[in-house]
Design an enzyme around this catalytic site. Structure first.
Site, PDB file in Angstrom:
ATOM      1  CE  LYS A 210      -7.786   4.934 -22.521  1.00 54.53           C
ATOM      2  NZ  LYS A 210      -8.724   4.582 -21.621  1.00 54.53           N
ATOM      3  CD  GLU A 216       2.388  14.644 -16.739  1.00 58.90           C
ATOM      4  OE1 GLU A 216       1.868  14.937 -15.483  1.00 58.90           O
ATOM      5  OE2 GLU A 216       1.348  14.144 -17.661  1.00 58.90           O
ATOM      6  N   GLY A 271      -6.350   2.777 -17.637  1.00 59.06           N
ATOM      7  CA  GLY A 271      -4.883   2.841 -17.496  1.00 59.06           C
ATOM      8  C   GLY A 271      -4.259   2.200 -16.420  1.00 59.06           C
ATOM      9  NE  ARG A 272      -7.457   2.943 -10.961  1.00 59.05           N
ATOM     10  CZ  ARG A 272      -8.177   3.890 -11.677  1.00 59.05           C
ATOM     11  NH1 ARG A 272      -7.830   4.567 -12.652  1.00 59.05           N
ATOM     12  NH2 ARG A 272      -9.693   3.859 -11.426  1.00 59.05           N
ATOM     13  CD  GLU A 357      -5.172   6.907 -11.018  1.00 58.21           C
ATOM     14  OE1 GLU A 357      -4.024   7.584 -10.973  1.00 58.21           O
ATOM     15  OE2 GLU A 357      -5.353   6.210 -12.284  1.00 58.21           O
ATOM     16  CG  HIS A 388      17.948  -3.712   8.357  1.00 56.94           C
ATOM     17  ND1 HIS A 388      18.898  -4.030   9.547  1.00 56.94           N
ATOM     18  CD2 HIS A 388      17.981  -4.846   7.780  1.00 56.94           C
ATOM     19  CE1 HIS A 388      19.159  -5.542   9.342  1.00 56.94           C
ATOM     20  NE2 HIS A 388      18.550  -5.648   8.208  1.00 56.94           N
ATOM     21  CE  LYS A 516      -3.526  14.666 -16.662  1.00 58.01           C
ATOM     22  NZ  LYS A 516      -4.018  13.133 -17.346  1.00 58.01           N
TER      23      LYS A 516
END
Length: 550
Positions: A210, A216, A271-272, A357, A388, A516
């Site tokens: 954005k 990152e 964002g999510r 979040e 398992h 961050k």
């Protein structure tokens, strides 16, 4: 609501549920089923794309009615209508919450800050369609006039997990005309492993950020740009190989993206919840734009259901209220997502971000500390592998962990014998978690195998399964784009409803920011080889040890 009555625990409806939970404390799920052979009919919903069975929860009709009363008391339906109307319900950031508008084909005006956003959404969808058709059709050419064969999506968080999850989930529907790769980790290993398999002449990068400053994402984007330059690219041809999804046009242009190749991000889409926007370009490039439209259509169908269905028939409301019941009144602190479909292996991680979040908050709207639990720990894995691994704990552990089981009637593959074997496990596990097996049943089973009484008594307790573990079952008709869209929207609305009930701001994520900010300050220290004395002793010495030994 005033500060004096801010806590949900003061509501009579909340207190009624607390008292009701006590009356059910000694009731086992198998008893509820043994008493009522109509239980499935009372506690399941048949929707266009899937069946939702919630009968294996520790509830009665009275429980459900009391949960509906709580939803009414906190005005969930009113808040829902505010969200769909574009009111600024993200109050800590003074923003609307309108991911639902991204998949709504209506042309009815939806005005935010004096601007009708409908034309903007349709314009971006049209631009996406044009790009997708040109790239998939071979008209978009790289610097050596070769068609694009590979797309690398660079982003993190919602800009990565959503498109990645959908691409993986619908991989059986891709035609293979484009290979789509995802890079999110700032660990250089991921982008190095991705780039070494690619040809710069035929690779298109989609950089999603954005602000176009996300550490990152921009670190990986700069690495990709340098690789492109080192492999025949140039400043003049960058615009053929880099697309941006961003609200910071200036930064994207500075990076080398042609302004015509920059797609919009809006501050009213978190964002999510953004895979429905141009963040979903990798999905459309992989599957084709018609499949992306089907994804949007499925989500819109669930939106309409959420708005129009009464509480008793409203799947997102029910899923959310059951989660509140398990978290706040039965005291379960975790929730598992268990898809029985290998292609949905990223779904638990995607929903983990979306739920935790959003609702992993500890203060209410008034800024007061919550006196009750909010979002539980969300986790999960492909179900058949989990059997398992961690199902031992689900069946016999000291903590009860409710779970959602997600499977399909029709398989995405045609391997004979596989799907029935998979689904036999799917049905068996929820039955076992509900019913369990008691000591008398264990004794009878071992006795039938000829084991002597002394040996039986030595091991009987180790083989007891308490049962009484709540589960939801979501049985999809088939996993296609429309069904997946509806499923994702179901969980999005669950998150919204729970946020209203818990009285937390679901659409900010301040908890993501602190680390961050601190990381940005530490980077120069690592480059200089010495820590800042302002750190605590542990952090200071860790940084120094790293710098001295790297």
């Amino acid at each position: 609501m005033t500060k004096a009555t801010a806590s949900r625990t003061q509501l009579p409806e909340w207190q009624a549920l607390e008292a009701h939970a006590q009356t059910l404390s000694g009731t086992h799920l198998r008893d509820l089923f043994d008493r009522d052979d109509q239980r499935f009919d009372k506690f399941s919903l048949a929707l266009p794309h899937f069946l939702f069975d919630y009968s294996k929860n520790r509830i009665t009709e009275e429980t459900r009615d009391k949960l509906f009363a709580l939803a009414k008391a906190v005005d969930v339906e009113g808040w829902r209508d505010k969200m769909f109307a574009g009111e600024k319900i993200n109050r800590t950031e003074d923003r609307a919450v309108l991911h639902v508008a991204l998949r709504d084909p209506s042309d009815e005006p939806l005005v935010i800050d004096g601007t009708d956003v409908r034309p903007e959404v349709q314009r971006e969808l049209g631009r996406m369609r044009d790009l997708v058709e040109r790239v998939r059709g071979g008209q978009w050419r790289g610097y050596s006039d070769k068609a694009i064969t590979d797309v690398v999506s660079i982003g993190i968080g919602g800009s990565n997990l959503g498109p990645l999850m959908v691409t993986e989930a619908l991989s059986a529907h891709a035609d293979g005309s484009l290979n789509v790769h995802y890079v999110s980790n700032i660990d250089g290993s991921q982008i190095a492993d991705t780039l070494k398999r690619l040809n710069a002449e035929t690779t298109l990068f989609v950089v999603s950020s954005k602000t176009f400053t996300t550490l990152e994402t921009m670190t990986n984007a700069k690495t990709a740009r340098q690789w492109f330059m080192d492999n025949g690219g140039s400043e003049s041809t960058t615009n053929r190989h880099f697309i941006a999804v961003s609200s910071n046009i200036e930064k994207a242009v500075e990076f080398g993206v042609d302004e015509d190749n920059i797609f919009a991000m809006w501050d009213w889409v978190g964002g999510r919840f953004s895979l429905w926007s141009a963040i979903g370009l990798p999905i459309a490039l992989n599957l084709g734009f018609e499949a992306f439209e089907d994804l949007l259509a499925g989500a819109n169908e669930m939106d309409r259901h959420f708005v129009e269905a009464p509480l008793a028939e409203n799947a997102p409301m029910l899923l959310a209220l059951l989660g509140v019941w398990n978290r706040n009144f039965l005291g379960y602190r975790a929730h598992a997502l268990l898809p029985y479909d290998q292609s949905m292996h990223r779904f638990p991680a995607y929903m983990q971000q979306a739920e935790m979040e959003s609702n992993g908050k500890s203060v209410n709207w008034a800024g007061e500390r919550l006196s009750y639990g909010s979002c539980p720990l969300i986790w999960g894995e492909v179900g058949i592998n989990g059997q398992h691994a961690f199902y031992q704990m689900l069946h016999q552990g000291t903590d009860i962990i409710p779970a959602d089981f997600i499977g399909s009637i029709t398989s995405s593959n045609t391997m004979p014998g596989h799907h029935d074997a998979l689904m036999a496990n799917f049905f068996a596990q929820t039955e076992a978690m509900m019913r369990g097996i008691d000591a008398d049943q264990v004794r009878a089973e071992l006795k039938s195998k000829g084991m002597d009484d002394a040996h039986i008594e030595a091991i009987v307790e180790h083989k007891v399964h308490p049962g009484n573990r709540p589960t939801n079952t979501l049985l999809l008709h088939k996993l296609d784009a429309r069904t997946l869209g509806a499923l994702i929207a179901l969980y999005e609305h669950k998150i919204f409803v729970q946020g209203i009930i818990w009285q937390v701001h679901s659409f900010d994520q301040w908890g993501v920011e602190l680390g961050k900010v601190l990381a940005a300050g530490i980077i120069p220290e690592l480059e200089e080889g010495k820590s800042n004395p302002g750190h605590d002793a542990s952090t200071r010495n860790l940084i120094n040890y790293y710098c001295q030994n790297k």
